[in-house]
Design an enzyme around this catalytic site. Structure first.
Site, PDB file in Angstrom:
ATOM      1  N   ASP A 426       0.704  -0.975   0.139  1.00 39.88           N
ATOM      2  CA  ASP A 426      -0.019   0.060   0.028  1.00 39.88           C
ATOM      3  C   ASP A 426       0.847   1.063   0.186  1.00 39.88           C
ATOM      4  O   ASP A 426       1.918   1.081   0.695  1.00 39.88           O
ATOM      5  CB  ASP A 426      -0.825  -0.058   1.262  1.00 39.88           C
ATOM      6  CG  ASP A 426      -1.837   1.115   1.152  1.00 39.88           C
ATOM      7  OD1 ASP A 426      -2.439   1.620   0.260  1.00 39.88           O
ATOM      8  OD2 ASP A 426      -1.701   1.784   2.427  1.00 39.88           O
ATOM      9  N   ASP A 632      -7.105  -1.619   4.388  1.00 40.94           N
ATOM     10  CA  ASP A 632      -6.186  -2.648   4.002  1.00 40.94           C
ATOM     11  C   ASP A 632      -6.586  -3.891   4.468  1.00 40.94           C
ATOM     12  O   ASP A 632      -5.977  -5.085   4.127  1.00 40.94           O
ATOM     13  CB  ASP A 632      -4.761  -2.224   4.447  1.00 40.94           C
ATOM     14  CG  ASP A 632      -4.322  -1.046   3.489  1.00 40.94           C
ATOM     15  OD1 ASP A 632      -4.696  -0.782   2.434  1.00 40.94           O
ATOM     16  OD2 ASP A 632      -3.650  -0.298   4.231  1.00 40.94           O
TER      17      ASP A 632
END
Length: 740
Positions: A426, A632
């Site tokens: 990410d 996430d």
């Protein structure tokens, strides 16, 4: 109904078959959902309903054989456990010494042919009785374990040692009492062999225990971080109390050099705190009012007061210790396979010993060879080496990871990490700091940076957007006093407010065009250049004219590029995910060494990350996902190994398999290298144990005697068995010196 975690200390375990028996008994208790026994540190971790009685848990363990169980609740219980283990070790040493003092003189006399003739029956009966007494003291645990196993229809290493030495003593007494029943060539006594075997096996246990004591140094270090007392303010006075008596809401004083006793937030004072033992970060961290401090870290300079917010088992340090223990107790697939082999190992060895005895006695008509080979088979076979091979390496590997600020929450993750083929990163908060900062200011000729920043801060004072925070922090850092704005309005892409009667706008290009404000080409060129650097251009206007352009960026972490280069050097495919637009994503990717556009997936919605991980897995990739945010969490849970940044959201951390106590990505290649080293060590141990048993048992059964006339002495068989366990433990301890 919710569940509770119960930890047990278990004494009396000797090999993997003991683990299987105890786990089976515990799992049969109503209300226990899972039970994992750790042979290395002699503990069990049980997940059970709160209404399950502790007495039922202890009874389940002790009914499995000659085991003694005790609930572990506090640090004092841990200290008591360690003291009991040391006392147990000291007793084993005394047992070994006595058996040595009797056994070795007998062996020396036998080798020098200085023993009395078998015709002197009275002397030999005396030697037999003395040998039996020594065996009952020095080898009591073997015979007791074998007897209890027989009662419960189980076998273990105790069965092998007790049968081997017991048969040797019984055969010797038979020779002494009725020698005429045996051929003259078979009239040999083995009193010294029985005693020496017990000595060697006991010494092996002592060496193994001492080596095992080194394997859990990571937990010992973490436990040593816990403060014993805390200085709290009660009724206006400062008093020192035991850490167990600190309450949530207590105000605690910490002086220079002291350990922080519980988690909390500073209310007065400032200092630098050494967090290296928890995060691996070597530099002390500045702490001021409202900052959080963590139990177990060390105050290096100033004194401060803070309010306790987490105590006891809820502190970060206690949670880290529990996480490491849970991971060390968990069993990867390779360990479960070994457990299945170990479950049938002892019965198979007993069958081989019986077959060897029958072959030499019935087919070769040699009673002595029948006895010696069966004894050697029983004594040389080592279920301990098999049982220790996996858990001891896992404990050292997980402990080593903890030293580098890498918390492995599941043992399976340590195994899977070495097989990863793709790492998905990410962007925000993982590759970048996740904290937008004002990086550049370009002003018009009729304006100044100070004036532009004052106006921008005044407008943003009413906004809660992350970019607004960056502007306000920049103004505060320069000590600017900005005017009060009125009529604040937030819109898509920007904000507006009235300052001293003038309308001031702050926003992106689309926002300005929506407000019908013309932007000259040179401003557009500046905006394009900034966007290529992964910076967000924000326009400041007054009187419908651009006064300044502010560039706001989320800085890339200093070591992100190095970490990504290291991961690529390990042969891993790297993919960056982000919700940002493509131009910004590509700029960040270029800055960290991801030059292939296919490695960058931009404008990803939070609910699409999980699907992208699943797509990669469907293509045959073994995926590791690194993230820190709530968005996430699903992807972290979906990945083969999820890595969460500890400073991220709690949901992300709970969804991950591995928690990085530092926000640095360099911990990822370190975790992979530790995983590879640990798995390599496990394979070495398993192959060593497998090859040892595969070669040793046929040799002990007399295979070489047929072809070469070589026969293994039972004493050497016992020594080999003892040393095989020591070798496995020593090999695992090499991981303690591994540097990823």
């Amino acid at each position: 109904m919710s569940s509770q975690i119960v930890r047990l200390s278990i004494q009396g375990m000797g090999c993997a078959s003991c683990v299987n028996k105890i786990e089976k008994n515990l799992s049969a208790v109503d209300g226990i959902s899972s039970a994992t026994v750790n042979l290395v540190d002699r503990t069990a971790r049980i997940e059970a309903r709160p209404d399950v009685l502790e007495s039922n848990i202890i009874d389940a363990v002790e009914s499995a054989g000659s085991y003694h169980a005790k609930i572990l609740l506090t640090a004092a219980d841990e200290s008591t456990k360690r003291a009991a283990e040391q006392a147990h070790l000291n007793h084993r040493i005394k047992q070994s010494v006595l058996a040595t003092l009797v056994g070795f003189p007998l062996m020396a006399a036998s080798m020098l042919s200085a023993l009395p003739s078998l015709n002197e029956q009275g002397i030999w009966i005396g030697i037999g009785i003395i040998s039996l007494a020594v065996m009952m003291y020095s080898g009591a645990h073997f015979f007791q374990g074998a007897w209890n196993g027989l009662k419960h229809k189980h076998t273990s290493m105790d069965t092998l040692v007790a049968m081997g030495t017991g048969v040797a003593w019984l055969y010797s007494m038979f020779v002494v009492l009725v020698p005429h029943f045996l051929p003259e060539a078979s009239r040999h006594v083995y009193f010294e062999a029985a005693l020496i075997v017990i000595t060697l096996v006991n010494i092996g246990h002592v060496l193994e225990a001492r080596a095992r004591g080194k394997t859990n140094q990571a937990i010992e270090k973490l436990l040593s971080l816990q403060a014993k007392t805390a200085r709290v303010l009660r009724d206006g006075k400062e008093i020192d109390i035991a850490i167990e008596h600190v309450l949530v809401g207590d105000v605690v004083r910490v002086r220079p050099g002291e350990k922080i006793p519980v988690d909390g937030n500073i209310v007065e004072g400032n200092s630098f705190v050494d967090e290296s033992m928890l995060t691996g970060e070597p530099m002390p961290v500045s702490k001021t009012k409202d900052d959080e401090v963590i139990a177990g870290t060390i105050n290096t300079s100033g004194t401060f007061l803070y309010t306790a917010i987490r105590i006891g088992a809820d502190t970060t340090l206690a949670q880290i210790i529990e996480t490491v223990r849970r991971a060390q107790s968990s069993k990867p697939d390779i360990a479960r396979l070994v457990d299945k082999v170990a479950a049938v190992f002892v019965p198979v060895v007993l069958l081989i010993a019986l077959c060897a005895a029958m072959f030499w006695w019935l087919w070769m008509s040699d009673v002595t060879l029948a006895l010696v080979t069966s004894m050697s088979v029983l004594l040389i076979a080592c279920p301990c080496a098999l049982g220790l091979a996996t858990p001891i390496s896992m404990i050292v590997g997980i402990g080593k990871a903890a030293e580098f600020g890498i918390l492995i929450r599941q043992g399976e993750a340590l195994e899977r990490a070495s097989h990863l083929t793709t790492i998905v990163l990410d962007k925000t908060g993982t590759i970048t700091e996740g904290k937008p900062q004002l990086t550049d200011m370009i002003t018009a000729e009729n304006s100044s940076e100070e004036n532009a920043l004052k106006l921008a801060a005044a407008v943003e004072a009413g906004s809660e957007h992350p970019l607004a925070k960056a502007v306000l922090e920049a103004a505060q850092a320069k000590g600017l006093n900005y005017p009060v704005a009125e009529a604040f309005e937030a819109d898509v892409g920007g904000v507006s407010a009235t300052i001293a009667g003038d309308v001031v706008l702050l926003g992106n290009l689309a926002f300005l065009r929506q407000k019908n404000i013309q932007v000259d080409i040179h401003w557009l060129n500046h905006a394009e250049n900034l966007a290529k650097q992964a910076k967000t251009p924000v326009f400041l206007t007054q009187h419908d004219q651009v006064l300044a352009m502010l560039a706001i960026a989320d800085p890339i972490k200093k070591d992100s590029k190095l970490a990504i280069e290291t991961l690529k050097a390990l042969g891993l495919k790297i993919i960056m995910l982000t919700g940002d637009h493509q131009q910004t994503a590509l700029a960040v990717a270029q800055a960290v060494g991801l030059h292939d556009a296919s490695q960058v997936i931009s404008e990803v919605k939070p609910d699409e990350k999980d699907a992208l991980i699943a797509k990669l897995q469907a293509q045959g990739e073994i995926v590791g996902m690194v993230g820190d945010g709530i968005n996430d969490a699903a992807a972290l849970a979906r990945a083969d190994v999820g890595f969460a940044i500890a400073h991220g959201s709690d949901i992300a951390i709970e969804s991950a398999d591995v928690v990085l106590m530092r926000s640095s990505l360099t911990a990822i290649p370190a975790a992979i290298r530790i995983s590879e080293a640990t798995l390599r060590n496990i394979k070495q141990n398993l192959w060593g144990a497998f090859i040892y048993n595969t070669l040793a048992i046929p040799i002990a059964a007399g295979l070489l005697f047929i072809s070469m006339g070589l026969l293994l002495n039972p004493m050497l068989a016992g020594a080999a068995m003892a040393m095989s366990s020591v070798t496995v433990v020593s090999n695992a301890n090499r991981l303690r010196f591994f540097k990823p």
